[in-house]
Scaffold this motif. Structure first.
Motif, PDB file in Angstrom:
ATOM      1  N   TYR A  44     -16.680  -8.295 -25.196  1.00 27.92           N
ATOM      2  CA  TYR A  44     -15.554  -8.159 -26.053  1.00 27.92           C
ATOM      3  C   TYR A  44     -15.745  -7.433 -27.195  1.00 27.92           C
ATOM      4  N   SER A  45     -16.914  -7.693 -27.971  1.00 26.53           N
ATOM      5  CA  SER A  45     -17.146  -6.659 -29.186  1.00 26.53           C
ATOM      6  C   SER A  45     -17.087  -5.227 -28.769  1.00 26.53           C
ATOM      7  N   LEU A  46     -17.526  -4.958 -27.771  1.00 22.09           N
ATOM      8  CA  LEU A  46     -17.761  -3.204 -27.296  1.00 22.09           C
ATOM      9  C   LEU A  46     -16.563  -3.013 -27.150  1.00 22.09           C
ATOM     10  N   LEU A  47     -15.527  -3.575 -26.313  1.00 26.24           N
ATOM     11  CA  LEU A  47     -14.134  -3.054 -26.018  1.00 26.24           C
ATOM     12  C   LEU A  47     -13.175  -3.268 -27.399  1.00 26.24           C
ATOM     13  N   ASP A  48     -13.457  -4.295 -28.197  1.00 26.33           N
ATOM     14  CA  ASP A  48     -12.689  -4.084 -29.567  1.00 26.33           C
ATOM     15  C   ASP A  48     -13.226  -2.746 -30.273  1.00 26.33           C
ATOM     16  N   VAL A  49     -14.447  -2.766 -30.509  1.00 23.09           N
ATOM     17  CA  VAL A  49     -14.999  -1.671 -31.292  1.00 23.09           C
ATOM     18  C   VAL A  49     -14.391  -0.132 -30.842  1.00 23.09           C
ATOM     19  N   LEU A  50     -14.544   0.132 -29.371  1.00 22.58           N
ATOM     20  CA  LEU A  50     -14.012   1.272 -28.953  1.00 22.58           C
ATOM     21  C   LEU A  50     -12.540   1.387 -29.064  1.00 22.58           C
ATOM     22  N   SER A  51     -11.797   0.217 -28.951  1.00 25.72           N
ATOM     23  CA  SER A  51     -10.656   0.329 -29.029  1.00 25.72           C
ATOM     24  C   SER A  51      -9.722   0.841 -30.226  1.00 25.72           C
TER      25      SER A  51
END
Length: 162
Positions: A44-51
């Motif tokens: 979730y954190s990775l998707l959030d950062v990259l988004s």
């Protein structure tokens, strides 16, 4: 016991309380995200950062910046990116100005999943903080967390639209 020993003991106890709060919050969010969206907290954190990255000067994050943002080593971040890429949630492509650089973007499927999971993440965070606030050792830390006014990740990564 000297004053230094007392100060170090208090410091260690504070660190233990902070670690306990973090562990409780992360475990609560992990259970909610896994159950409802088949996502880990790190995913979730990775998707959030990259988004939150954007096109243009300084808008795409290098893998080291991504690793720092999700608090993982570069190799662990690369493995995480690969897993999410295999699930169709991320895609990698070569930097158009530096063929050695590789960028990672969230796919439409990844953005949809992130938007579906965001309310779950936020609710689980609120629940975990509410539960921790009932513990006298953790309540002061919860108040500090709730009082923080941290800039959005977009602002930290140079995205003026965030």
């Amino acid at each position: 016991m000297t004053a230094t020993d007392t100060a170090l003991t208090a410091l260690a106890q504070g660190w233990c309380a902070l670690s306990a709060l973090h562990g409780r919050i992360e475990a609560h969010i992990e259970r909610a995200l896994q159950t409802q969206h088949d996502l880990s907290v790190r995913e979730y954190s990775l998707l959030d950062v990259l988004s939150r990255q954007h096109d243009g000067e300084g808008g795409h994050l290098q893998m080291k910046q991504v690793a720092d943002a999700v608090v993982l080593s570069q190799s662990a971040t690369t493995r995480l990116v690969t897993r999410l890429e295999d699930r169709g949630l991320l895609e990698r492509y070569l930097c158009p100005t530096d063929r050695r650089g590789i960028y990672t973007n969230v796919t439409e499927a990844g953005l949809r999943l992130l938007e579906e999971a965001r309310p779950t993440n936020d609710a689980a965070l609120r629940e975990a903080l509410d539960e921790a606030s009932r513990n006298p050792e953790l309540a002061p830390l919860v108040r500090v967390v709730e009082s923080l006014n941290v800039p959005s990740q977009g602002a930290r990564t140079g995205d003026p639209s965030r």
